[in-house]
Write a protein that holds these residues in place. Structure first.
Motif, short mmCIF file in Angstrom:
data_model
loop_
_atom_site.label_atom_id
_atom_site.label_comp_id
_atom_site.label_asym_id
_atom_site.label_seq_id
_atom_site.Cartn_x
_atom_site.Cartn_y
_atom_site.Cartn_z
N SER A 118 32.72 54.69 42.70
CA SER A 118 33.99 55.04 43.31
C SER A 118 33.89 54.90 44.82
O SER A 118 32.81 55.03 45.40
CB SER A 118 34.41 56.47 42.93
OG SER A 118 33.47 57.41 43.41
N VAL A 119 35.04 54.65 45.44
CA VAL A 119 35.15 54.54 46.90
C VAL A 119 36.24 55.50 47.34
O VAL A 119 37.37 55.45 46.84
CB VAL A 119 35.49 53.10 47.34
CG1 VAL A 119 35.53 53.01 48.86
CG2 VAL A 119 34.50 52.10 46.76
N GLU A 161 43.09 61.56 43.29
CA GLU A 161 43.73 61.84 44.57
C GLU A 161 42.86 61.42 45.75
O GLU A 161 43.39 61.13 46.83
CB GLU A 161 44.04 63.34 44.68
CG GLU A 161 45.13 63.81 43.72
CD GLU A 161 45.47 65.27 43.93
OE1 GLU A 161 44.85 65.90 44.82
OE2 GLU A 161 46.35 65.79 43.22
N VAL A 162 41.56 61.37 45.56
CA VAL A 162 40.67 61.13 46.70
C VAL A 162 39.92 59.80 46.63
O VAL A 162 39.34 59.38 47.63
CB VAL A 162 39.65 62.27 46.85
CG1 VAL A 162 40.36 63.59 47.13
CG2 VAL A 162 38.76 62.39 45.62
N ALA A 163 39.89 59.12 45.48
CA ALA A 163 39.05 57.93 45.37
C ALA A 163 39.60 56.95 44.37
O ALA A 163 40.36 57.30 43.46
CB ALA A 163 37.62 58.32 44.99
N HIS A 164 39.21 55.68 44.54
CA HIS A 164 39.43 54.63 43.56
C HIS A 164 38.12 54.36 42.82
O HIS A 164 37.05 54.35 43.44
CB HIS A 164 39.89 53.34 44.24
CG HIS A 164 41.27 53.41 44.83
ND1 HIS A 164 42.41 53.24 44.09
CD2 HIS A 164 41.67 53.65 46.11
CE1 HIS A 164 43.47 53.35 44.87
NE2 HIS A 164 43.06 53.60 46.10
N SER A 165 38.19 54.11 41.52
CA SER A 165 37.00 53.82 40.72
C SER A 165 37.00 52.35 40.32
O SER A 165 38.06 51.73 40.13
CB SER A 165 36.98 54.69 39.46
OG SER A 165 36.85 56.06 39.80
N PHE A 166 35.78 51.80 40.16
CA PHE A 166 35.61 50.38 39.86
C PHE A 166 34.45 50.21 38.89
O PHE A 166 33.59 51.07 38.75
CB PHE A 166 35.32 49.57 41.13
CG PHE A 166 36.36 49.72 42.19
CD1 PHE A 166 37.43 48.84 42.26
CD2 PHE A 166 36.29 50.75 43.13
CE1 PHE A 166 38.40 48.98 43.24
CE2 PHE A 166 37.25 50.90 44.11
CZ PHE A 166 38.31 50.01 44.17
N GLU A 167 34.43 49.04 38.23
CA GLU A 167 33.30 48.61 37.42
C GLU A 167 32.93 47.19 37.82
O GLU A 167 33.81 46.35 38.05
CB GLU A 167 33.62 48.66 35.93
CG GLU A 167 33.64 50.05 35.33
CD GLU A 167 33.79 50.03 33.83
OE1 GLU A 167 34.08 48.94 33.27
OE2 GLU A 167 33.62 51.08 33.20
N SER A 168 31.64 46.92 37.88
CA SER A 168 31.15 45.58 38.18
C SER A 168 30.17 45.16 37.09
O SER A 168 29.34 45.96 36.66
CB SER A 168 30.46 45.54 39.55
OG SER A 168 30.10 44.22 39.89
N THR A 169 30.29 43.92 36.65
CA THR A 169 29.50 43.41 35.53
C THR A 169 28.73 42.18 35.95
O THR A 169 29.24 41.31 36.65
CB THR A 169 30.41 43.05 34.35
OG1 THR A 169 31.17 44.20 33.98
CG2 THR A 169 29.60 42.59 33.14
N THR A 170 27.45 42.12 35.50
CA THR A 170 26.61 40.97 35.81
C THR A 170 25.62 40.75 34.67
O THR A 170 25.56 41.55 33.73
CB THR A 170 25.86 41.16 37.14
OG1 THR A 170 25.14 39.98 37.48
CG2 THR A 170 24.90 42.34 37.04
N ASP A 171 24.83 39.70 34.75
CA ASP A 171 23.95 39.34 33.63
C ASP A 171 22.74 40.26 33.51
O ASP A 171 22.26 40.53 32.41
CB ASP A 171 23.47 37.89 33.78
CG ASP A 171 24.59 36.89 33.61
OD1 ASP A 171 25.57 37.24 32.93
OD2 ASP A 171 24.50 35.79 34.16
N GLY A 172 22.20 40.74 34.64
CA GLY A 172 20.98 41.53 34.58
C GLY A 172 20.76 42.30 35.85
O GLY A 172 21.68 42.51 36.65
N GLY A 173 19.51 42.75 36.05
CA GLY A 173 19.18 43.53 37.23
C GLY A 173 19.20 42.70 38.49
O GLY A 173 19.30 41.48 38.47
N GLY A 174 19.07 43.39 39.62
CA GLY A 174 19.06 42.70 40.91
C GLY A 174 19.49 43.64 42.01
O GLY A 174 19.46 44.86 41.88
N GLU A 175 19.90 43.04 43.13
CA GLU A 175 20.37 43.80 44.28
C GLU A 175 21.86 43.53 44.46
O GLU A 175 22.30 42.38 44.48
CB GLU A 175 19.60 43.39 45.54
CG GLU A 175 19.95 44.23 46.76
CD GLU A 175 19.12 43.85 47.97
OE1 GLU A 175 19.36 44.43 49.05
OE2 GLU A 175 18.25 42.96 47.83
#
Length: 521
Positions: A331-332, A369-383
């Motif tokens: 969340s941001v 009221e205070v934040a937006h939530s998100f999801e991010s998807t990728t193939d595997g681990g990393g930075e």
């Protein structure tokens, strides 16, 4: 036929209509419907447990008393769990009360004639939204106990004297968690030199009046208390110098949910991390998979227009297995976005690829009221880096059905938008008037795909206004007497239909009740 049955019929119909119309009003589920299955694990031992429950909050049940809270009848101990306490036993249990699900820890027994004791717990995997509602002991002067907290972990050292107890209560576990407790008692702990000793560690389950007591096989091996069943992969946590090490045991590719470091600054909170963990095949089955998670404030320079808020690293390189199909939620805070003159459409996740960074799929997942939530998807681990960047969904055309309207009238805004990214994007397309977001529609577009979005916007304030969608702008002239119009903008259909329905239903019910009462027999 008399009038009263007709009125009764209409009243019943109005009740039905009110219930149906009010369906849009959210209703909380009863506590029982929210409870799931829970287990405790230590080594090869796995036991299904049921939370104790009651009408008190967990802190009220614990009833910690000290000179700071009571003038008399205090022993720096838990006075409310005496029926659950045992001599020289560390008792741990889940408790479901009006404040949700809590983890309760009580060492020893009040007035039991014991010599006291000492314990150290490293507790990792605590939800960031919860809190310690009891820290026994928590008074400031001449205190022996040590409480250290991180975002999803706590380290506690307890020392209690003869005939007393020690412990604590963590409230806010939620319904999806895995908490690892790494205990050390007696000579295994290094903070104190106690006179007494702890002989056993029990996990309580079932009826609060007569709970079952599950004796753990070891006083010095970590135990995991989690939601789920004994058939699910075991996830345990340990603190590292740079973050949290999650170990997924005996997994052959099952999907698991992990608790990453949470609060890293800049208004970013990482919430959950879902992945498929696959251990290498061995003679005894698949190996464990180790995943080290770390997070920090700030991040790399992506390009001249982007601002990196935070980085999250998911590292499986030190493991005999691997991870895939990774999704992490975060969340941001809205205050962070406002401070950078940004909106939810500007939130993007980048993944390091070699010497550069590439955009990954990022989707909105909700709003408070205070934040937006998100999801991010990728193939595997990393930075990964959470970045404020220009939205890849850009408008190629923007039109108004009318360039001039009277104050209080609607204007129809139509925009053609295109996904300029190399990955499929799900983003909010926002309508801005007066520089503020007044409406939003979510779109999902593959690379290079386009779509059309239409907004119907009422504008109450006379003057010349800039209408903006996804980077394109148009000017709108609004005519009228500025002093006679309560300025601002309004969006069609923006009222809360559920609450409106309830209000209308109540008015109808009251009117029918009065009519019925005054109707002749």
């Amino acid at each position: 036929m008399t009038a009263r049955p007709v009125g009764a019929t209409l009243l019943a119909l109005a009740l039905v209509a009110t219930v149906v119309l009010a369906g849009a009003v959210p209703a909380s589920q009863p506590v029982a419907a929210q409870q799931g299955s829970y287990v405790v694990e230590q080594g090869a031992q796995c036991e299904v447990i049921t939370p104790l429950s009651g009408g008190q909050t967990a802190a009220e049940l614990y009833d910690y008393r000290s000179h700071a809270s009571h003038d008399a009848d205090y022993a720096y101990s838990s006075h409310g769990t005496t029926d659950l306490q045992r001599n020289d036993v560390s008792s741990i249990f889940l408790y479901e009360g009006p404040d949700g699900l809590s983890l309760v820890i009580v060492h020893d027994r009040l007035g039991g004639g014991t010599d006291g004791g000492a314990a150290e717990f490293e507790i990792v995997g605590l939800p960031a939204g919860g809190e310690w509602t009891v820290e026994d002991d928590d008074y400031s002067e001449n205190i022996d106990d040590v409480w250290n907290h991180g975002d999803v972990w706590s380290e506690v050292a307890w020392l209690w004297g003869p005939d007393r107890t020690d412990g604590g209560v963590y409230t806010g576990l939620g319904d999806d968690f895995e908490v690892t407790i790494d205990p050390a008692f007696n000579a295994q702990q290094s903070t104190f030199q106690p006179e007494g000793r702890v002989a056993e560690m029990h996990v309580l389950s079932g009826n609060a009046d007569r709970p079952d007591r599950v004796a753990m096989g070891s006083l010095d091996q970590p135990l995991v208390i989690r939601s789920g069943t004994c058939g699910d992969p075991t996830v345990s946590y340990a603190l590292t110098d740079g973050g949290i090490l999650a170990t997924v045991e005996d997994t052959g590719g099952e999907t698991v949910s992990l608790r990453p470091p949470a609060n890293v600054g800049n208004g970013i909170q990482y919430e959950r991390l879902s992945l498929a963990a696959t251990g290498q095949n061995t003679l005894t089955g698949p190996s464990n998979v180790d995943v080290e998670m770390s997070a920090g404030e700030g991040g790399p320079e992506i390009d001249g227009n982007a601002t990196a808020l935070s980085t999250l690293t998911v590292d499986d390189t030190g493991s005999q297995g691997s991870v895939s199909d990774l999704t992490f939620s975060f969340s941001v805070e809205k205050a962070t976005l406002a401070g950078h003159d940004a909106t939810a459409s500007n939130v993007t996740v980048y993944e390091r690829t070699g010497d550069g960074w590439e955009r990954t799929a990022t989707e909105p997942a909700g709003e408070t009221e205070v934040a937006h939530s998100f999801e991010s998807t990728t193939d595997g681990g990393g930075e990964f880096a959470v970045v404020l960047d220009e939205s890849p969904i850009q408008a190629t055309e923007l039109s108004l059905d009318r360039e001039r309207i009277d104050a209080g009238e609607n204007v129809e805004v139509t925009a053609t938008v295109e996904n300029t990214a190399d990955v499929t994007e799900t983003r909010p397309v926002e309508l801005l008037v007066f520089g503020e977001v007044t409406d939003s529609q979510e779109v999902t577009l593959g690379p290079g795909e386009t779509t059309t979005v239409t907004f119907t916007q009422r504008v109450d304030s006379p003057g010349t206004h800039t209408v903006e969608v996804a980077g394109e702008t148009q000017q709108l002239e609004v005519e009228g007497d500025e002093s006679a119009v309560p300025g601002g903008v309004g969006s069609e259909g923006s009222s809360s239909n559920g609450y409106l329905a309830v209000g209308v239903g109540v008015i109808v019910l009251v009117g029918l009740a009065l009519w019925w009462r005054r109707s002749p027999e």
